[in-house]
Design a protein around this motif. Sequence first.
Motif, mmCIF file in Angstrom:
data_model
loop_
_atom_site.group_PDB
_atom_site.id
_atom_site.type_symbol
_atom_site.label_atom_id
_atom_site.label_comp_id
_atom_site.label_asym_id
_atom_site.label_seq_id
_atom_site.Cartn_x
_atom_site.Cartn_y
_atom_site.Cartn_z
ATOM 1 N N SER A 154 0.834 -1.196 0.000
ATOM 2 C CA SER A 154 0.000 0.000 0.000
ATOM 3 C C SER A 154 0.869 1.248 0.000
ATOM 4 C CB SER A 154 -0.926 0.017 1.227
ATOM 5 O OG SER A 154 -0.163 0.167 2.410
ATOM 6 N N GLU A 155 0.253 2.368 -0.335
ATOM 7 C CA GLU A 155 0.960 3.645 -0.292
ATOM 8 C C GLU A 155 1.358 4.001 1.135
ATOM 9 O OE1 GLU A 155 -0.441 7.000 -2.670
ATOM 10 O OE2 GLU A 155 -1.953 5.662 -3.548
ATOM 11 N N GLN A 156 0.537 3.621 2.106
ATOM 12 C CA GLN A 156 0.860 3.887 3.505
ATOM 13 C C GLN A 156 2.156 3.174 3.898
ATOM 14 O OE1 GLN A 156 -2.014 2.392 6.297
ATOM 15 N NE2 GLN A 156 -1.267 3.685 7.972
ATOM 16 N N GLU A 157 2.298 1.925 3.475
ATOM 17 C CA GLU A 157 3.531 1.182 3.751
ATOM 18 C C GLU A 157 4.727 1.834 3.074
ATOM 19 O OE1 GLU A 157 3.534 -3.004 3.070
ATOM 20 O OE2 GLU A 157 1.602 -3.283 4.033
ATOM 21 N N ALA A 158 4.539 2.275 1.830
ATOM 22 C CA ALA A 158 5.639 2.905 1.100
ATOM 23 C C ALA A 158 6.126 4.157 1.837
ATOM 24 C CB ALA A 158 5.183 3.246 -0.319
ATOM 25 N N LYS A 159 5.195 4.984 2.299
ATOM 26 C CA LYS A 159 5.571 6.211 3.001
ATOM 27 C C LYS A 159 6.250 5.893 4.334
ATOM 28 C CE LYS A 159 1.885 8.996 0.929
ATOM 29 N NZ LYS A 159 0.612 9.731 1.191
ATOM 30 N N ALA A 160 5.704 4.918 5.063
ATOM 31 C CA ALA A 160 6.273 4.580 6.363
ATOM 32 C C ALA A 160 7.673 3.981 6.217
ATOM 33 C CB ALA A 160 5.356 3.598 7.097
ATOM 34 N N LEU A 161 7.865 3.141 5.210
ATOM 35 C CA LEU A 161 9.164 2.503 5.015
ATOM 36 C C LEU A 161 10.225 3.501 4.616
ATOM 37 C CD1 LEU A 161 10.594 -0.218 5.041
ATOM 38 C CD2 LEU A 161 9.912 -0.558 2.653
ATOM 39 N N THR A 162 9.919 4.365 3.665
ATOM 40 C CA THR A 162 10.895 5.350 3.216
ATOM 41 C C THR A 162 11.195 6.366 4.335
ATOM 42 O OG1 THR A 162 9.103 6.643 2.208
ATOM 43 C CG2 THR A 162 10.319 5.148 0.781
ATOM 44 N N ALA A 163 10.200 6.681 5.159
ATOM 45 C CA ALA A 163 10.446 7.582 6.285
ATOM 46 C C ALA A 163 11.368 6.927 7.313
ATOM 47 C CB ALA A 163 9.126 7.974 6.933
ATOM 48 N N ALA A 164 11.245 5.609 7.488
ATOM 49 C CA ALA A 164 12.046 4.905 8.476
ATOM 50 C C ALA A 164 13.504 4.816 8.063
ATOM 51 C CB ALA A 164 11.492 3.501 8.703
ATOM 52 N N TRP A 165 13.764 4.600 6.770
ATOM 53 C CA TRP A 165 15.178 4.465 6.381
ATOM 54 C C TRP A 165 15.790 5.789 5.922
ATOM 55 C CZ3 TRP A 165 13.425 0.399 2.340
ATOM 56 C CH2 TRP A 165 13.088 1.004 1.129
ATOM 57 N N GLY A 166 14.986 6.835 5.825
ATOM 58 C CA GLY A 166 15.521 8.178 5.611
ATOM 59 C C GLY A 166 15.864 8.490 4.176
#
Length: 232
Positions: free
Chosen positions: A220-232
């Motif tokens: 999902s788009e939510q996962e994409a945003k959360a993952l990219t935010a986590a790894w910076g």
Amino acid sequence: MTDVGAPVPSGTGPVKAAYGAGRGHLSPAQRAVCHLVEGERLLYVCPTELDPLLPPRLPRRLRVGRAARLRWWAPLTCLLSTVLRLGDYWLGWDLWTLGPTVWEYFFDWCRRPYRMVRRAVRGGVWGGGYESEAGRFVVAVRNAPPWRHGEHDRLLLAVTSHRLLALPWKAPSAGEQEEISAQFPQGAFRNRREPLPAGRRLRVALEFRDGSWVGLVVKSEQEAKALTAAWG
């Protein structure tokens, strides 16, 4: 994204995971927490997979499973995997397969022209080759246990305060020790600065310090945003 009440070692903070526990298995967050060291915090974890436009299997020289390296063994493992997969579907067998089934080979062969056209139209899905850090990541995912045949494409990706962890897609059986497929320290990875082409909202690009990168697919788009935010 839901909060998961997984057992957290001393020094770790709240855990956020994309999926809850499956029947009879630890949740993704619980699996990731098992690998944390003292003072390490789990930031985010979610199941993901390599971009389907990547080459579907490793070159023979990079495969580590004996069955994957021997040409004469491949037809037998394919037939056995087909039988086991059908048994799992119809009879509820809980068995590992040895590799791709007959129909997976057939669909893979049919999809090759499609992948070639898609890569030409939509752009690259990785860069750096197999000798780069992105290549090491791809090799580790493809050769994940239990059957290291060089064709796995799914993984459990965990981002912590100290590193990036790639875990096998399949959870280990009860009593078995799970191994980490690949890990990279903080500072050795980040979200790729060059944006992906429009229309690839469920894809993220993981870039390494040597400039190599690889595309991943999430749910999902939510996962994409959360993952990219986590790894910076």
